[in-house]
Design a protein around this motif. Structure first.
Motif, mmCIF file in Angstrom:
data_model
loop_
_atom_site.group_PDB
_atom_site.id
_atom_site.type_symbol
_atom_site.label_atom_id
_atom_site.label_comp_id
_atom_site.label_asym_id
_atom_site.label_seq_id
_atom_site.Cartn_x
_atom_site.Cartn_y
_atom_site.Cartn_z
ATOM 1 N N ASP A 126 0.837 -1.207 0.000
ATOM 2 C CA ASP A 126 0.000 0.000 0.000
ATOM 3 C C ASP A 126 0.868 1.252 0.000
ATOM 4 O OD1 ASP A 126 -2.292 -1.516 0.021
ATOM 5 O OD2 ASP A 126 -2.534 -1.449 2.204
ATOM 6 N N GLU A 127 2.001 1.179 0.689
ATOM 7 C CA GLU A 127 2.902 2.333 0.712
ATOM 8 C C GLU A 127 3.481 2.592 -0.671
ATOM 9 O OE1 GLU A 127 7.148 3.125 2.789
ATOM 10 O OE2 GLU A 127 5.439 3.018 4.187
ATOM 11 N N HIS A 128 3.810 1.534 -1.388
ATOM 12 C CA HIS A 128 4.327 1.693 -2.746
ATOM 13 C C HIS A 128 3.258 2.292 -3.664
ATOM 14 C CE1 HIS A 128 8.301 0.075 -2.326
ATOM 15 N NE2 HIS A 128 7.867 -1.064 -1.814
ATOM 16 N N GLN A 129 2.005 1.916 -3.428
ATOM 17 C CA GLN A 129 0.922 2.500 -4.230
ATOM 18 C C GLN A 129 0.789 3.990 -3.961
ATOM 19 O OE1 GLN A 129 -2.658 0.222 -3.480
ATOM 20 N NE2 GLN A 129 -2.173 -1.252 -5.086
ATOM 21 N N PHE A 130 0.965 4.385 -2.701
ATOM 22 C CA PHE A 130 0.873 5.803 -2.375
ATOM 23 C C PHE A 130 2.050 6.574 -2.974
ATOM 24 C CE2 PHE A 130 1.369 9.511 0.485
ATOM 25 C CZ PHE A 130 0.115 10.092 0.271
ATOM 26 N N ILE A 131 3.229 5.954 -2.999
ATOM 27 C CA ILE A 131 4.383 6.582 -3.644
ATOM 28 C C ILE A 131 4.096 6.804 -5.121
ATOM 29 C CG2 ILE A 131 6.776 6.194 -4.362
ATOM 30 C CD1 ILE A 131 7.261 4.828 -1.676
ATOM 31 N N GLY A 132 3.457 5.815 -5.751
ATOM 32 C CA GLY A 132 3.081 5.968 -7.147
ATOM 33 C C GLY A 132 2.094 7.106 -7.340
ATOM 34 N N LEU A 133 1.164 7.248 -6.392
ATOM 35 C CA LEU A 133 0.189 8.341 -6.451
ATOM 36 C C LEU A 133 0.882 9.691 -6.318
ATOM 37 C CD1 LEU A 133 -2.751 9.327 -6.500
ATOM 38 C CD2 LEU A 133 -2.803 9.003 -4.012
ATOM 39 N N LEU A 134 1.845 9.785 -5.402
ATOM 40 C CA LEU A 134 2.603 11.027 -5.243
ATOM 41 C C LEU A 134 3.363 11.367 -6.525
ATOM 42 C CD1 LEU A 134 4.078 10.576 -1.640
ATOM 43 C CD2 LEU A 134 2.300 12.203 -2.341
ATOM 44 N N GLY A 135 3.953 10.343 -7.138
ATOM 45 C CA GLY A 135 4.706 10.561 -8.371
ATOM 46 C C GLY A 135 3.826 11.087 -9.492
ATOM 47 N N ARG A 136 2.630 10.527 -9.628
ATOM 48 C CA ARG A 136 1.713 10.980 -10.679
ATOM 49 C C ARG A 136 1.209 12.396 -10.397
ATOM 50 N NH1 ARG A 136 0.064 5.599 -10.120
ATOM 51 N NH2 ARG A 136 -1.772 6.169 -8.893
ATOM 52 N N ALA A 137 0.969 12.691 -9.109
ATOM 53 C CA ALA A 137 0.524 14.035 -8.745
ATOM 54 C C ALA A 137 1.610 15.064 -9.054
ATOM 55 C CB ALA A 137 0.154 14.083 -7.262
ATOM 56 N N LEU A 138 2.864 14.722 -8.724
ATOM 57 C CA LEU A 138 3.966 15.641 -8.998
ATOM 58 C C LEU A 138 4.128 15.861 -10.494
ATOM 59 C CD1 LEU A 138 6.345 17.259 -7.754
ATOM 60 C CD2 LEU A 138 7.766 15.236 -8.147
ATOM 61 N N ARG A 139 3.998 14.801 -11.248
ATOM 62 C CA ARG A 139 4.153 14.917 -12.709
ATOM 63 C C ARG A 139 3.077 15.816 -13.295
ATOM 64 N NH1 ARG A 139 5.132 9.915 -16.967
ATOM 65 N NH2 ARG A 139 5.254 11.190 -18.850
ATOM 66 N N THR A 140 1.846 15.713 -12.783
ATOM 67 C CA THR A 140 0.757 16.564 -13.255
ATOM 68 C C THR A 140 1.044 18.027 -12.938
ATOM 69 O OG1 THR A 140 -0.869 14.783 -12.982
ATOM 70 C CG2 THR A 140 -1.712 17.036 -13.054
ATOM 71 N N GLN A 141 1.569 18.287 -11.741
ATOM 72 C CA GLN A 141 1.872 19.659 -11.337
ATOM 73 C C GLN A 141 2.987 20.279 -12.175
ATOM 74 O OE1 GLN A 141 1.083 18.683 -6.656
ATOM 75 N NE2 GLN A 141 2.556 20.275 -7.127
ATOM 76 N N LEU A 142 3.991 19.472 -12.508
ATOM 77 C CA LEU A 142 5.151 20.002 -13.214
ATOM 78 C C LEU A 142 5.001 19.962 -14.729
ATOM 79 C CD1 LEU A 142 8.028 18.398 -11.080
ATOM 80 C CD2 LEU A 142 7.041 20.688 -10.882
ATOM 81 N N ASP A 143 3.903 19.410 -15.204
ATOM 82 C CA ASP A 143 3.729 19.193 -16.644
ATOM 83 C C ASP A 143 3.791 20.484 -17.450
ATOM 84 O OD1 ASP A 143 3.056 17.363 -18.866
ATOM 85 O OD2 ASP A 143 1.214 18.552 -18.974
ATOM 86 N N SER A 144 3.386 21.600 -16.858
ATOM 87 C CA SER A 144 3.360 22.863 -17.601
ATOM 88 C C SER A 144 4.706 23.574 -17.622
ATOM 89 C CB SER A 144 2.304 23.806 -16.999
ATOM 90 O OG SER A 144 2.639 24.126 -15.656
ATOM 91 N N SER A 145 5.659 23.125 -16.803
ATOM 92 C CA SER A 145 6.934 23.840 -16.711
ATOM 93 C C SER A 145 8.158 22.979 -16.994
ATOM 94 C CB SER A 145 7.086 24.469 -15.324
ATOM 95 O OG SER A 145 6.877 23.514 -14.303
ATOM 96 N N LEU A 146 8.041 21.661 -16.834
ATOM 97 C CA LEU A 146 9.172 20.767 -17.067
ATOM 98 C C LEU A 146 8.771 19.628 -17.986
ATOM 99 C CD1 LEU A 146 10.655 20.433 -13.444
ATOM 100 C CD2 LEU A 146 11.394 21.996 -15.247
ATOM 101 N N VAL A 147 9.769 18.957 -18.541
ATOM 102 C CA VAL A 147 9.548 17.788 -19.400
ATOM 103 C C VAL A 147 10.032 16.552 -18.657
ATOM 104 C CG1 VAL A 147 10.132 16.679 -21.597
ATOM 105 C CG2 VAL A 147 9.844 19.161 -21.490
ATOM 106 N N PHE A 148 9.260 15.463 -18.734
ATOM 107 C CA PHE A 148 9.641 14.223 -18.067
ATOM 108 C C PHE A 148 10.303 13.287 -19.066
ATOM 109 C CE2 PHE A 148 8.775 9.890 -16.463
ATOM 110 C CZ PHE A 148 9.405 9.990 -15.234
ATOM 111 N N ASP A 149 11.533 12.864 -18.767
ATOM 112 C CA ASP A 149 12.268 11.935 -19.619
ATOM 113 C C ASP A 149 12.096 10.522 -19.058
ATOM 114 O OD1 ASP A 149 14.563 11.602 -21.771
ATOM 115 O OD2 ASP A 149 15.185 10.445 -20.019
ATOM 116 N N LYS A 150 11.403 9.665 -19.791
ATOM 117 C CA LYS A 150 11.094 8.324 -19.301
ATOM 118 C C LYS A 150 12.336 7.453 -19.159
ATOM 119 C CE LYS A 150 6.377 8.202 -21.166
ATOM 120 N NZ LYS A 150 5.422 7.477 -22.061
ATOM 121 N N ASP A 151 13.304 7.623 -20.055
ATOM 122 C CA ASP A 151 14.500 6.776 -20.008
ATOM 123 C C ASP A 151 15.275 6.960 -18.711
ATOM 124 O OD1 ASP A 151 13.930 5.737 -22.492
ATOM 125 O OD2 ASP A 151 15.136 7.211 -23.576
#
Length: 221
Positions: A27-52
Motif C-alpha cells: 500500500d505504501e508503494h501505491q501511495f508513492i506511485g500516487l505522489l509521483g503521478r501528482a507531482l508529474r501533473t503539477q510540473l507538466d506545464s513547466s518541465l519535461v519528463f524523460d522516461k528513459d
C-alpha cells in the motif's frame, strides 16, 4: 476532466492520513506511485519528463533553444544556463547537441513524514526535443567533470524551483480551484544537517588519472 464522466454527487472525500501512512508495504508503494503521478501533473506545464532516465528537465525555448533560469542561491541572486546549446565546431549554424539541467525525484517516508529526494543530473537532446543517441556517453563524461560545488549549486536551484512559486495553482479533479492549503503537493525545504565530520575539500578535487583522456574527448565533442 473527470467532471465530464463522473457524477460529482457520488464522490466521497477521504482523509489523506487514512492512506498516506499504511502498515502494508504494498500500500505504501501505491501511495508513492500516487505522489509521483501528482507531482508529474503539477510540473507538466513547466518541465519535461524523460522516461528513459526517470528525470524532469527544463524544456528548450521555442526560439533560440537556450534557457537561463534566475534564482537565489545560498548567499545571493544568481542564474544558471539550464538549457545550453553546443554548436558544431566546424559549422556554428548546426547544433551538435543540447544539454538540459534535470533531476530524478524519489519519495521517501520517514515515520509520519514524507520527503522528496532530488538527485541532480542532465538530459541530452539532439535539438532541444529529440533524444540524443550519445546521451549516455555525454552524461558519463559530464559526471566525471563535475565537482561538489557544481552539484550543490544545481541542488539548491532545484530546491528553490520546487519549493517556490513555480507550480501552477491547485485545482481538484473537476477543475475547480482549491484553497492554497489543499490540492497539490506543497514542498518545503528541509533544514541542513550539521555534521562534526566532513570530506576534506581537497578530496573533491582529486582526479582519476584515467579520466584525462575522457576530459580531452569532452572538449573536442
Amino acid at each position: 476532466m473527470l467532471k465530464n464522466i463522473v457524477d460529482i454527487d457520488t464522490v466521497e472525500e477521504e482523509r489523506i492520513d487514512a492512506i498516506a501512512f499504511p502498515d502494508d508495504e504494498a500500500d505504501e508503494h501505491q501511495f508513492i506511485g500516487l505522489l509521483g503521478r501528482a507531482l508529474r501533473t503539477q510540473l507538466d506545464s513547466s518541465l519535461v519528463f524523460d522516461k528513459d532516465q526517470g528525470a524532469y528537465h527544463f524544456p528548450a525555448a521555442p526560439e533560440g533553444i537556450g534557457v537561463t533560469y534566475a534564482y537565489r542561491s545560498l548567499k545571493q541572486a544568481t542564474s544558471a544556463e539550464v538549457v545550453k546549446v553546443y554548436k558544431n565546431t566546424k559549422d556554428d549554424t548546426k547544433i551538435n547537441y543540447v544539454r538540459h539541467h534535470a533531476f530524478v525525484p524519489r519519495f521517501w517516508r520517514l515515520g509520519d513524514n514524507w520527503y522528496l529526494s532530488v538527485t541532480p543530473t542532465f538530459v541530452f537532446t539532439r535539438d532541444g526535443v529529440r533524444p540524443d543517441r550519445y546521451a549516455a556517453d555525454r552524461l558519463t563524461k559530464k559526471k566525471k567533470l563535475e565537482k561538489n560545488q557544481a552539484i550543490l549549486g544545481q541542488f539548491v536551484m532545484w530546491r528553490r524551483f520546487l519549493c517556490g512559486e513555480s507550480i501552477e495553482p491547485a485545482i481538484d479533479l473537476f477543475g475547480t480551484p482549491l484553497p492554497s492549503e489543499q490540492g497539490s503537493i506543497r514542498l518545503c525545504p528541509v533544514d541542513a544537517i550539521q555534521s562534526p565530520r566532513s570530506v576534506p575539500e581537497r578530496q573533491w578535487r582529486v582526479r582519476d588519472p584515467a579520466s584525462a583522456s575522457t576530459d580531452q574527448e569532452e572538449l573536442s565533442v
